[in-house]
Design a protein around this motif. Structure first.
Motif, PDB file in Angstrom:
ATOM      1  N   ALA A 151       3.025   6.972  -0.148  1.00 56.33           N
ATOM      2  CA  ALA A 151       2.971   7.599   1.173  1.00 56.33           C
ATOM      3  C   ALA A 151       3.006   6.462   2.198  1.00 56.33           C
ATOM      4  O   ALA A 151       2.887   5.298   1.821  1.00 56.33           O
ATOM      5  N   ASN A 152       3.158   6.802   3.468  1.00 52.92           N
ATOM      6  CA  ASN A 152       3.308   5.753   4.482  1.00 52.92           C
ATOM      7  C   ASN A 152       2.026   5.543   5.274  1.00 52.92           C
ATOM      8  O   ASN A 152       1.551   6.463   5.953  1.00 52.92           O
ATOM      9  N   ILE A 153       1.487   4.326   5.235  1.00 50.03           N
ATOM     10  CA  ILE A 153       0.233   4.064   5.943  1.00 50.03           C
ATOM     11  C   ILE A 153       0.468   4.137   7.449  1.00 50.03           C
ATOM     12  O   ILE A 153       1.510   3.726   7.953  1.00 50.03           O
ATOM     13  N   GLN A 154      -0.502   4.689   8.175  1.00 54.24           N
ATOM     14  CA  GLN A 154      -0.415   4.808   9.628  1.00 54.24           C
ATOM     15  C   GLN A 154      -1.541   3.993  10.265  1.00 54.24           C
ATOM     16  O   GLN A 154      -2.398   3.459   9.567  1.00 54.24           O
ATOM     17  N   THR A 209      -4.783   6.260   7.558  1.00 50.49           N
ATOM     18  CA  THR A 209      -4.359   7.466   6.839  1.00 50.49           C
ATOM     19  C   THR A 209      -2.876   7.331   6.519  1.00 50.49           C
ATOM     20  O   THR A 209      -2.230   6.355   6.902  1.00 50.49           O
ATOM     21  N   TYR A 210      -2.347   8.338   5.805  1.00 48.97           N
ATOM     22  CA  TYR A 210      -0.956   8.241   5.336  1.00 48.97           C
ATOM     23  C   TYR A 210      -0.133   9.429   5.813  1.00 48.97           C
ATOM     24  O   TYR A 210      -0.680  10.474   6.179  1.00 48.97           O
ATOM     25  N   SER A 211       1.185   9.258   5.798  1.00 49.27           N
ATOM     26  CA  SER A 211       2.062  10.393   6.065  1.00 49.27           C
ATOM     27  C   SER A 211       2.860  10.712   4.811  1.00 49.27           C
ATOM     28  O   SER A 211       3.108   9.840   3.983  1.00 49.27           O
ATOM     29  N   TYR A 256       8.302   6.054   1.711  1.00 47.55           N
ATOM     30  CA  TYR A 256       7.423   4.879   1.666  1.00 47.55           C
ATOM     31  C   TYR A 256       8.087   3.680   1.012  1.00 47.55           C
ATOM     32  O   TYR A 256       7.575   2.582   1.067  1.00 47.55           O
ATOM     33  N   THR A 302       0.817  -1.210   0.000  1.00 51.17           N
ATOM     34  CA  THR A 302       0.000   0.000   0.000  1.00 51.17           C
ATOM     35  C   THR A 302       0.852   1.261   0.000  1.00 51.17           C
ATOM     36  O   THR A 302       0.510   2.250  -0.627  1.00 51.17           O
ATOM     37  N   ASN A 303       2.000   1.249   0.690  1.00 54.56           N
ATOM     38  CA  ASN A 303       2.835   2.454   0.731  1.00 54.56           C
ATOM     39  C   ASN A 303       3.303   2.849  -0.661  1.00 54.56           C
ATOM     40  O   ASN A 303       3.285   4.023  -1.026  1.00 54.56           O
TER      41      ASN A 303
END
Lengths: 106, 828
Positions: free
Chosen positions: B542-545, B549-551, B616, B536-537
Motif C-alpha cells: 500500500a502507499n504510505i501517506q 497511514t496507507y492508501s 505501491y 515500506t510501500n
C-alpha cells in the motif's frame, strides 16, 4: 521497564513498533548481525510514527534505519541523524531476559 | 545613453548574438530589437529532424527568453535605408538603428528541374516545412508509400530519416558518386551507403533528377541514369544559398558566390551594418554550419561592446548520427594538403571505416573520416594541427589505444559547437562542477550536438572527480551488472549476494533494488527474508501517506468497472471511513487505512474479485484507455479491450521505476498514450506503438517505435521493450531517461527490439512468458499466509491498539489527516 515480545518474534533487519506504558512508541530492531536496538518510533522530520517500518542497513559500517517517509538515516546506537547531526531521536536501553526483549526507560 | 541594435533574423545565430550581447552588456548600452520571419521563437534547427519524433515544437525552442528584448515574430524586415539608418518590416514598422546585424540565414536551393513546383514537392529547413510534409504525407493513401529526396548530403539524409519515420520508403538521389561528399571520402561513402541501404533507404548516387511529372495522383521522378521512380512526395535537400537579397537591395557588397561581404570583424563596408551566420561571406567563404555562425555572433557581440575580436579559421568538424549510423569528419578530410598521407582501417565485417590524414612527414594530424563507429571523434578532432598523439594504426584499432583526455593540450577545443577549450572545462571543474550537467550549465560545452559529452566525462575523471555507476557503498556494480550477476548465478537472497559480491549489510538503496530484481525473477515480494528488503510501500502493499497511514488502490484494468464492483469499493470506503479520490490512471484511491486495517480491507476487495493494483510498486501501474470503437463514433479500434489485455499481461511486473501505459482508439488520443512509458494509438490498419514518454517533473512525449502493426506483433514488441528495460535500466531510471542515455538512443532501441540485431529477442520474450505464467495477486498471497499476515499489527505488544498519533478531521465531507504540526526535531 517493558517486556515487548520474544526475541524470536523479531525477524532479522526488520523493525517492530511497541507501545510503552507512558504512551511513547518505540521501534525495536534486531539486526542481521545480532545486535538489538530501540529508538523512538517517531520520525522527527514528519512527526509520523513510522521509523519501525524503515529499511535497516549500515552506512560505513554503522548500523542505521532509513525513515520510510523521506529517507533520512538514523544511527541505531545513538539516534543521530546522519544527514543532520543536530537532530537525534531518543534511544532506549534494550536487553534480552529469558528470551524476552525488554525495553528500559531512557 | 542607450543605442539601438536591430537584428534581422531570429534563427540560431541571431538568437546567439542577442543572448551574447545581453550577457556582456552589463551597463545596458544597447536596446535590442529582433525581427524574425518565422512565427515561432528561435529554435534548434540542427535538431530539426527530431521534431518528427514528437511533433512537439516546444522541445526544440532555444533557452534564453529575455523580457528586455523586443522580438517581432512573423514580421520580416523588407527594406533597409542605410542613409536614414532605418529598417522597415513587412507589417510596416520602421525602426532606427545605430547597429544593424543581418542574420537572415539561407534558403534551400531548389534545382530548376521541370516539375519542381508541383504539389507534393517540399523543402527541408523550417518547422513549417516539416508540418507541411507531415500534412501532405497524411493525405497519401496507405500501402506502398515512397518519397524522393533530392540531395544525399547531411540534410538529405536527415530528410530521409524524417520521411522513414513518417512511414514512407525514401529514395535518395545524389549527384556526386557517393553520399555526403563534402564530409566523407569515397571509402567512407561506400560504407555509409551500405549501412543506410540496410535501413530501407534506397540510394541512387552519381545521377541527378531530370524531371518530376504528375502521374495518376502520384509523382513520377525521372533520373539521369534512366531510372523512373513512382513516389508520393519529393523533398529537395540539395544545398543552401545565402539570403542576401535585402543586403543587395540596400547596396551592400556581396561575395562572388553570394553572401553579404564582411571583414574579419563581420562588419560590412558600412560601419553600422554587420552580418553573421549563413548569410555572411567572410574571408571569401560562406559557412553553412552552426559553429562558425556562433563564432561570428560572438565576434560581433564583442565588437558592439568595444572589443576587438576577429573571426578566424572556422572549425568545420562534424559528428552526427544519421539514421543511427555514426558519421564524423574533421580537418582535411579529403587529404587535400600537399603530400598528405592517409591511414585507413576499413572493416567491412564490423561495419566501420576510419581514416586519418597526416602531414607528409606523418608527424601531424591533419584530419580524418569516421563512418559506422565515431567513438574516436571526441579525442581526435581537437588534435587537428597538432603532433600525432600515438601510432596512427593503433589509434584506429577498435580495441586499440584509446586516446585519453590527458593527451589534450589546454587550448584544444573540446566542444566545437560552443567553442569551449579544455582549459575552460578544467577551470569549471576546478571551480566545483562535478558532473556533466554542471559542466553544461557552466561552460555551455556539450549543449550543441553533444558529441563531446564522452570527453567531458573523461575530463572529469582525469581531474579525479569520480563518475561512479556503483549502486551504493555496498556494491561497486551498476544495477545492470548486478542484475546479470543475479540472473546468471542463481543467487536468490540478498544476504548471499552482498556476502559474495558486495560488502557490509546493505542499505535503503541496494536492498529495494535487489528486491526488485528478485521479484522480476519470480516469487512473492514478501517471501522469507525479502520482506526486510522492501520499502515500506512494498512491505505493506500500500502507499504510505504523510501521517503514516496507507492508501489502497485495487486494479481496475483499462478503467472499466461494473456498477456492482463500484458499489463494493464504495461500501469498503464507507465502512473503513476512507477518503476516496479518483486517480489520473482511471482507478480509485482509498486513503487513511492503518496497517492493522489493510488485510480486512483487502479481504473485502479480493472476495469481490478485485486484486492489488500495484500502486505501491516500481511496477506496471495502469493501462489507461479511451472508450474506443465500441461506443465512440470516431474510434477505429477497440482500445478498452486492448488496454485490459495489456494490463492483465503486464500486471505485477517489477521494474527499475514505475511503468504507465495508455491505449487510444483513434488519433484524437483521448487516453494521452504519448505521455506514457508505452502508448498505443489505433490506426485504420492496426496500432502505432510509442515508447519512453512520461508526465511528472520533466514531461516527455513518447516516441514512435513501430507503426501499423497488428495486435500480436504489438504485444511481442512491448514484451521485448519491457524486459529489455527491466534488465538494462539503472535504479529509478524511467524509460525516457533510459532511452536517452542509450548510445544510439531510439534508433538503437529499435535495432535491438524490432530488428533483433543483438539476437536476444527470443530470450526477452521467454522472460515475459515466464512472468505472465507466474503472476499471482500479492494481496491474496498475504491473506492466505498466516506468517505474512502476522506483520500487519500496530504494536507488537498491543495488537489492536491504534497508533495514538494518527488523528483525522473532516474536509468537504471526508476524513483527512490532522496535520502533525511542527516537526519534532530536537537538538542533542
Amino acid at each position: 521497564m517493558t517486556v515487548v515480545c520474544r526475541l524470536s518474534d523479531l525477524p532479522p533487519d526488520r523493525g517492530v513498533a511497541a507501545l510503552l506504558p507512558d504512551g511513547a512508541q518505540v521501534a525495536v530492531f534486531h539486526t542481521g548481525a545480532g545486535e538489538l536496538f530501540a529508538l523512538s518510533n517517531i520520525d522527527p522530520y514528519s512527526g509520523a510514527a513510522v521509523l519501525s517500518r524503515g529499511i535497516v542497513g549500515d552506512l560505513r559500517g554503522v548500523p542505521v534505519v532509513a525513515s520510510p517517509m523521506h529517507k533520512q538515516h538514523f544511527e541505531l546506537h545513538s539516534g543521530e541523524c546522519v544527514e543532520d547531526r543536530a537532530v537525534t531521536v531518543r534511544v532506549y536501553p534494550v536487553r534480552v531476559a529469558a528470551g524476552q526483549v525488554v525495553v528500559e526507560d531512557p | 545613453m542607450t543605442a539601438s541594435l536591430v537584428v534581422v533574423g531570429n534563427g540560431m545565430v541571431g538568437h546567439r548574438l542577442v543572448s551574447s550581447v545581453r550577457e556582456r552588456d552589463r551597463a545596458g548600452r544597447w536596446r535590442v530589437e529582433v525581427f524574425g520571419e518565422e512565427r515561432r521563437p528561435a529554435y534548434d534547427r540542427v535538431a530539426l529532424t527530431s521534431y518528427v519524433d514528437t511533433w512537439d515544437d516546444s522541445a526544440l525552442l532555444l533557452a534564453g527568453h529575455d523580457p528586455d528584448v523586443t522580438v517581432h515574430l512573423g514580421d520580416p524586415v523588407v527594406a533597409i535605408d542605410r542613409a536614414a539608418r532605418t529598417v522597415t518590416s513587412a507589417s510596416g514598422l520602421v525602426r532606427e538603428y545605430d547597429a544593424l546585424v543581418l542574420a537572415t540565414g539561407s534558403s534551400p536551393f531548389v534545382p530548376p528541374v521541370p516539375g519542381h513546383d508541383l504539389p507534393g514537392c517540399h523543402v527541408y529547413r523550417t518547422l513549417d516545412d516539416l508540418d507541411g510534409i507531415r500534412e501532405y504525407a497524411a493525405r497519401v493513401p496507405h500501402g506502398r508509400r515512397a518519397a524522393l529526396v533530392v540531395g544525399g548530403g547531411l540534410l538529405g539524409l536527415e530528410a530521409a530519416k524524417a520521411l522513414r519515420d513518417l512511414g514512407l520508403s525514401p529514395h535518395v538521389v545524389e549527384l556526386a558518386p557517393w553520399l555526403m561528399p563534402l564530409q566523407v571520402d569515397e571509402g567512407g561513402g561506400a560504407l555509409l551507403r551500405r549501412l543506410i541501404t540496410a535501413l530501407d533507404v534506397t540510394v541512387h548516387a552519381g545521377t541527378g533528377t531530370t524531371a518530376i511529372e504528375r502521374d495518376r495522383g502520384r509523382l513520377l521522378a525521372r533520373l539521369g541514369n534512366g531510372t523512373e521512380l513512382d513516389v508520393d512526395l519529393v523533398v529537395f535537400a540539395a544545398g543552401i544559398r545565402p539570403r542576401d537579397a535585402l543586403a543587395r537591395a540596400a547596396g551592400l557588397d556581396l561575395g562572388e558566390r553570394g553572401g553579404v561581404l564582411v571583414d574579419e570583424a563581420c562588419r560590412t563596408a558600412d560601419p553600422h551594418v554587420w552580418a553573421v551566420g549563413e548569410c555572411a561571406c567572410v574571408g571569401g567563404r560562406v559557412h553553412g554550419l552552426v559553429a562558425p555562425g556562433y563564432a561570428m555572433a560572438e565576434v560581433v557581440a564583442d565588437r558592439l561592446l568595444g572589443g576587438a575580436a576577429t573571426f578566424t579559421v572556422a572549425d568545420t568538424a562534424t559528428k552526427l548520427k544519421l539514421l543511427g549510423v555514426d558519421v564524423a569528419s574533421f580537418g582535411d578530410a579529403h587529404a587535400r594538403a600537399e603530400g598528405a598521407l592517409e591511414v585507413v582501417l576499413n572493416d567491412a565485417v564490423a561495419g566501420s571505416y576510419k581514416k586519418l590524414v597526416l602531414s607528409d612527414d606523418a608527424s601531424t594530424l591533419l584530419g580524418g573520416v569516421l563512418v559506422g563507429d565515431a567513438s574516436a571523434y571526441a579525442a581526435l578532432a581537437p588534435m587537428v594541427g597538432r603532433p600525432l598523439p600515438g601510432d596512427p594504426a593503433a589509434l584506429l584499432a577498435p580495441a586499440g589505444e584509446t586516446l585519453g583526455a590527458g593527451a589534450l593540450p589546454p587550448d584544444a577545443q573540446v566542444c566545437s559547437c560552443q567553442a569551449v577549450t579544455r582549459a575552460a572545462v578544467d577551470g569549471a571543474i576546478a571551480e566545483g562542477c562535478a558532473d556533466v550537467p554542471a559542466l553544461k550549465a557552466c561552460t555551455r560545452a556539450g549543449t550543441g550536438c553533444g558529441s563531446c559529452v564522452p570527453m567531458l566525462r573523461q575530463l572529469l575523471a582525469s581531474a579525479g572527480v569520480a563518475q561512479s555507476s556503483a549502486l551504493c557503498e555496498h556494491f561497486t556494480h551498476s544495477r545492470v551488472a548486478l542484475f546479470e550477476i543475479v540472473r546468471s548465478t542463481g543467487i536468490r537472497t540478498f544476504s548471499e549476494l552482498v556476502a559474495r559480491y558486495g560488502r557490509g549489510r546493505g542499505c535503503d538503496l541496494c536492498k529495494p533494488a535487489v528486491a526488485s530484481m528478485l521479484a522480476s525473477l519470480g516469487g512473492h515480494v514478501l517471501d522469507r527474508e525479502q520482506v526486510a528488503l522492501q520499502d515500506t510501500n512494498d512491505q505493506f502493499l500500500a502507499n504510505i501517506q504523510r501521517n503514516g497511514t496507507y492508501s489502497v488502490v485495487p486494479r481496475i484494468p483499462g478503467g472499466e468497472i461494473t456498477p456492482h464492483k463500484l458499489m463494493v469499493i464504495a461500501e469498503v470506503a464507507r465502512d473503513f471511513d476512507l477518503y476516496t479520490k479518483i486517480t489520473g490512471g482511471q482507478r480509485i484511491d482509498l486513503f487513511g487505512a492503518t496497517v492493522e486495517d489493510l488485510p480486512a480491507i483487502w479481504r473485502r476487495l479480493v472476495d469481490a474479485g478485485f486484486e492489488s493494483g500495484h500502486a505501491y510498486g516500481k511496477a506496471l501501474r495502469t493501462v489507461k484507455s479511451c472508450v474506443g470503437s465500441t461506443w465512440c463514433r470516431y474510434g477505429v479500434q477497440d482500445s478498452v479491450r486492448l488496454a485490459i489485455e495489456l494490463e492483465l499481461r503486464y500486471r505485477g511486473l517489477r521494474s527499475p521505476h514505475k511503468l504507465k501505459a495508455g491505449v487510444s482508439g483513434c488519433a484524437r488520443e483521448c487516453a494521452e498514450a504519448r505521455s506514457k512509458d508505452f502508448g498505443v494509438i489505433a490506426t485504420e490498419h492496426g496500432w502505432n506503438l510509442y515508447v519512453a514518454g512520461n508526465g511528472g517533473f520533466s514531461p516527455r512525449h513518447a516516441r514512435l517505435l513501430a507503426s501499423d502493426v497488428d495486435t500480436e506483433t504489438l504485444v511481442r514488441l512491448i514484451d521485448r521493450f519491457l524486459i529489455f528495460y527491466v534488465r538494462t535500466a539503472d535504479r529509478l531510471q524511467r524509460t525516457a531517461a533510459w532511452v536517452e542515455a542509450m548510445d544510439g538512443g531510439l534508433d538503437h532501441l529499435r535495432a535491438v527490439i524490432v530488428d533483433d540485431t543483438l539476437g536476444i529477442c527470443a530470450d526477452l520474450e521467454e522472460a515475459m512468458t515466464a512472468h505472465v505464467g507466474s503472476y499471482a495477486d500479492e494481496w491474496r498471497g498475504v491473506l492466505e499466509d498466516p506468517e505474512k499476515l502476522a506483520r500487519f499489527t500496530s504494536f507488537v505488544n498491543a495488537p489492536g491498539t491504534p497508533d495514538p498519533t494518527v488523528a483525522f478531521r473532516e474536509e468537504r465531507g471526508q476524513r483527512v489527516p490532522v496535520s502533525l504540526g511542527v516537526p519534532q526535531v530536537s537538538a542533542r
